[in-house]
Design a protein around this motif. Sequence first.
Motif, PDB file in Angstrom:
ATOM      1  N   GLU A 146       4.121  -5.555   5.553  1.00 43.92           N
ATOM      2  CA  GLU A 146       2.913  -4.692   5.718  1.00 43.92           C
ATOM      3  C   GLU A 146       1.953  -5.536   6.425  1.00 43.92           C
ATOM      4  O   GLU A 146       1.882  -6.820   6.884  1.00 43.92           O
ATOM      5  CB  GLU A 146       2.024  -4.575   4.413  1.00 43.92           C
ATOM      6  CG  GLU A 146       0.825  -3.628   4.422  1.00 43.92           C
ATOM      7  CD  GLU A 146       0.423  -3.638   3.081  1.00 43.92           C
ATOM      8  OE1 GLU A 146      -0.661  -2.722   2.802  1.00 43.92           O
ATOM      9  OE2 GLU A 146       0.803  -3.966   1.903  1.00 43.92           O
ATOM     10  N   SER A 159       3.781   1.921   2.420  1.00 44.12           N
ATOM     11  CA  SER A 159       4.442   0.728   2.873  1.00 44.12           C
ATOM     12  C   SER A 159       5.538  -0.099   2.239  1.00 44.12           C
ATOM     13  O   SER A 159       5.724  -1.256   2.428  1.00 44.12           O
ATOM     14  CB  SER A 159       3.169  -0.110   3.203  1.00 44.12           C
ATOM     15  OG  SER A 159       2.078   0.507   4.019  1.00 44.12           O
ATOM     16  N   MET A 189     -11.568  -5.587   1.605  1.00 45.33           N
ATOM     17  CA  MET A 189     -10.911  -5.305   0.202  1.00 45.33           C
ATOM     18  C   MET A 189     -11.552  -6.364  -0.895  1.00 45.33           C
ATOM     19  O   MET A 189     -11.077  -5.991  -2.002  1.00 45.33           O
ATOM     20  CB  MET A 189      -9.282  -5.375   0.252  1.00 45.33           C
ATOM     21  CG  MET A 189      -8.683  -4.412   1.280  1.00 45.33           C
ATOM     22  SD  MET A 189      -6.946  -4.246   1.225  1.00 45.33           S
ATOM     23  CE  MET A 189      -6.653  -5.836   2.004  1.00 45.33           C
ATOM     24  N   ALA A 230       0.922  -1.058   0.136  1.00 46.06           N
ATOM     25  CA  ALA A 230       0.064  -0.011  -0.016  1.00 46.06           C
ATOM     26  C   ALA A 230       0.930   1.324   0.135  1.00 46.06           C
ATOM     27  O   ALA A 230       2.038   0.994   0.424  1.00 46.06           O
ATOM     28  CB  ALA A 230      -0.865   0.188   1.155  1.00 46.06           C
ATOM     29  N   LEU A 245      -1.929  -6.300   7.758  1.00 49.40           N
ATOM     30  CA  LEU A 245      -3.405  -5.994   7.652  1.00 49.40           C
ATOM     31  C   LEU A 245      -3.985  -7.075   8.627  1.00 49.40           C
ATOM     32  O   LEU A 245      -3.440  -7.081  10.015  1.00 49.40           O
ATOM     33  CB  LEU A 245      -3.444  -6.795   6.221  1.00 49.40           C
ATOM     34  CG  LEU A 245      -2.891  -6.097   5.088  1.00 49.40           C
ATOM     35  CD1 LEU A 245      -3.102  -6.897   3.993  1.00 49.40           C
ATOM     36  CD2 LEU A 245      -3.134  -4.567   4.989  1.00 49.40           C
TER      37      LEU A 245
END
Length: 300
Positions: free
Chosen positions: A24, A19, A34, A16, A26
């Motif tokens: 990353e 990032s 998403m 993202a 999540l």
Amino acid sequence: MENGHGTVRQLHYLPAVGSAYGVEVLSFAALRSMDVHRRRTQPQRPDFHVFALVGSGTGTHEADFHNYRLQQGSTVWIRPGTVHRWSDIDACDGPLVLFRPGFLSGLTAPEATTPACWHLDRHRLSLALLAAEHLDREHRAAAQVPRLASPALLSHLLAALILRTLPDTTASTSPTGTGSRHTEVFRAYRAAVEEHFTHWHHVADYARTLGYDVRTLTRATRATTGTGAKAFLDQRILLEAKRLLAHTDQPVSNCARRLGFRDVSNFTTFFRRQANMPPVAWRVAYGTKGTDGTVATGGV
């Protein structure tokens, strides 16, 4: 589609905005938000690592022909190239960490021997979630305030998270001496196998290229994974054969050629010996079903 997997979605690491540090953080909730079209339930093959903790809820996950029941404490580690799918994570909650190959160094033995899914007890899960939260906070700080970004710090926090969660049988590594030497040799062998297994089927080929003898590769592989160098190589070839047979409609003869076998009979003999069934039987049993419910069964 790469690697000939026509029914498997190839996923590439695409961080993202803000990032771009090789990692990353999540969550299952973020993944669901998403993925409104539920593509997560279909076979996919990432070129990055996915490390997940189930903090609450239940669900199911499939990785390379193994089905796993997810519950509180479940830990999932999907390595690059694994064909997997989130069969049902509608009720799961917890962190998901995505990271590039090479971002996490020094854990070769655990990478090679840890299963795709295992379970943490309540106390270890609590500590693991704290470690994941620390990584998440540092990751968000790095994304929001670039001058605070430290890829080295993020790498160390990721290593701490994984070390906190590893099963007891893989939780210790030897930083010096023979264990370190075996890890170094195995790291080189594993990388060479990943690069050449579709056309090099003998350990001697790797020994010549790497500058070791066959016994050295065998000792290092057994010390790291519990199996010999030849068995490790054969299992890698077999896994790719299973993927091709299950997730494509290529004829068995094409699968054999893609994996470096001169003729289909040699491939069939190898597959039957390793999997205890012929290739066509594997395809019928495990082949990805099409929209009409049929299974891809490309001819010989």
